[in-house]
Design a protein around this motif. Structure first.
Motif, short mmCIF file in Angstrom:
data_model
loop_
_atom_site.label_atom_id
_atom_site.label_comp_id
_atom_site.label_asym_id
_atom_site.label_seq_id
_atom_site.Cartn_x
_atom_site.Cartn_y
_atom_site.Cartn_z
N ARG A 86 7.34 3.34 -10.62
CA ARG A 86 6.79 2.26 -9.80
C ARG A 86 5.37 1.92 -10.24
O ARG A 86 5.01 0.75 -10.35
N LEU A 87 4.60 2.96 -10.50
CA LEU A 87 3.20 2.72 -10.83
C LEU A 87 3.06 2.04 -12.19
O LEU A 87 2.20 1.20 -12.37
N THR A 88 3.92 2.41 -13.15
CA THR A 88 3.77 1.82 -14.47
C THR A 88 4.38 0.42 -14.52
O THR A 88 4.04 -0.38 -15.38
N GLN B 10 2.60 -1.35 -3.74
CA GLN B 10 1.73 -2.16 -2.89
C GLN B 10 0.88 -1.22 -2.05
O GLN B 10 1.41 -0.41 -1.32
N LEU B 11 -0.43 -1.34 -2.19
CA LEU B 11 -1.28 -0.54 -1.31
C LEU B 11 -1.32 -1.19 0.06
O LEU B 11 -1.46 -2.40 0.18
N GLN B 12 -1.18 -0.36 1.09
CA GLN B 12 -1.36 -0.84 2.46
C GLN B 12 -2.79 -0.49 2.84
O GLN B 12 -3.05 0.58 3.39
N GLY C 61 -8.68 1.56 1.59
CA GLY C 61 -7.60 2.17 0.83
C GLY C 61 -6.34 2.39 1.63
O GLY C 61 -6.30 2.14 2.83
N ASP C 62 -5.34 2.87 0.92
CA ASP C 62 -4.05 3.19 1.53
C ASP C 62 -4.07 4.69 1.87
O ASP C 62 -4.06 5.53 0.97
N PRO C 63 -4.12 5.04 3.16
CA PRO C 63 -4.28 6.44 3.53
C PRO C 63 -3.18 7.34 2.98
O PRO C 63 -3.43 8.50 2.65
N LEU D 153 -6.01 2.22 -8.85
CA LEU D 153 -5.55 1.13 -7.97
C LEU D 153 -6.55 0.88 -6.84
O LEU D 153 -6.63 -0.22 -6.30
N HIS D 154 -7.31 1.93 -6.50
CA HIS D 154 -8.34 1.81 -5.47
C HIS D 154 -9.71 1.50 -6.09
O HIS D 154 -10.74 1.73 -5.45
N ASP D 155 -9.72 1.05 -7.34
CA ASP D 155 -10.95 0.69 -8.04
C ASP D 155 -11.88 1.89 -8.24
O ASP D 155 -13.11 1.74 -8.30
N GLY D 156 -11.29 3.08 -8.31
CA GLY D 156 -12.08 4.29 -8.48
C GLY D 156 -11.85 4.94 -9.84
O GLY D 156 -11.13 4.42 -10.69
#
Ligand SMILES: Nc1ncnc2c1ncn2[C@@H]1O[C@H](COP(=O)(O)OP(=O)(O)O)[C@@H](O)[C@H]1O
Ligand SMILES: [Mg+2]
Length: 183
Positions: A20-22, A27-29, A69-71, A155-158
């Motif tokens: 899924r990630l690649t 989808q981040l919630q 972020g998505d917890p 994905l969280h810009d980190g």
């Protein structure tokens, strides 16, 4: 049976996540998340793995460690790091977990006194399928955990980074995320 099933299920879950990630299919919630709460949850989730270790937790006071972020995904990332620290640290070893934040960033550190990472492995440790040293107890995964951590953090810009003084000298993993300024 139960243990084998859990182990298999984890490998299948990891594979599905990597797929899924690649393919960009996650989808981040997003919501406002306090990372010290996520870390506390990760410690809770890893309770059994952490049983035989000395665990230190340090959540610095000061600005709240809030991120957008998505917890669920952030918990997945931190749990993987805590679980790895426990897995690669002998009984009685020490694991230190901390959250610090300033105006710009929230930094979570997972530091252990375990078997460490050989310097030649450090540059590729976040790549998928980095050959995990085969373990006789069958606890080895596919080497996907840290690849997922990196992807989720990005994905969280980190960013995520690993350091180690070498075999037998422990490891440190550091996740840095942009701090959400609620004001
Ligand atoms: N805290 C740690 N201390 C020492 N080695 C580690 C640590 N975390 C990860 N590693 C090394 O990185 C490899 C890959 O980790 P990971 O991606 O989580 O794989 P897996 O999904 O198989 O657990 C591990 O097999 C181990 O060799
Ligand atoms: Mg792992």
């Amino acid at each position: 049976m139960k243990r084998h099933f859990r182990h298999l299920r984890r490998i299948v879950d990891d594979l599905l996540d990597v797929t899924r990630l690649t393919t960009g299919n996650i989808q981040l919630q997003r919501e406002t998340v306090n990372l010290s709460e996520v870390l506390a949850q990760a410690i809770d989730d890893c309770q059994i793995a952490l049983e035989k270790h000395v665990v230190g937790v340090d959540v610095a006071s000061g600005v709240a460690p809030l991120v957008s972020g998505d917890p669920v995904r952030l918990l997945q990332a931190l749990s993987t790091l805590v679980d790895n620290a426990a897995k690669h640290t002998e009984a009685g070893g020490r694991i230190d977990l901390s959250v610090r934040s300033d105006a710009e960033a929230v930094v979570v550190r997972v530091v252990d006194t375990g078997r460490g990472v050989p310097s030649e492995m450090l540059p590729t440790i976040f790549e998928p399928f980095v050959p995990a040293r085969a373990r006789s107890d069958g606890s080895g995964g596919l080497g996907l955990g840290l690849a997922l951590v990196k992807r989720l953090v990005e994905l969280h810009d980190g960013t995520v980074a690993a350091t180690s003084a070498g075999p037998g000298r422990g490891s440190a993993f550091e996740v840095t995320l942009p701090r959400l300024d609620p004001g």
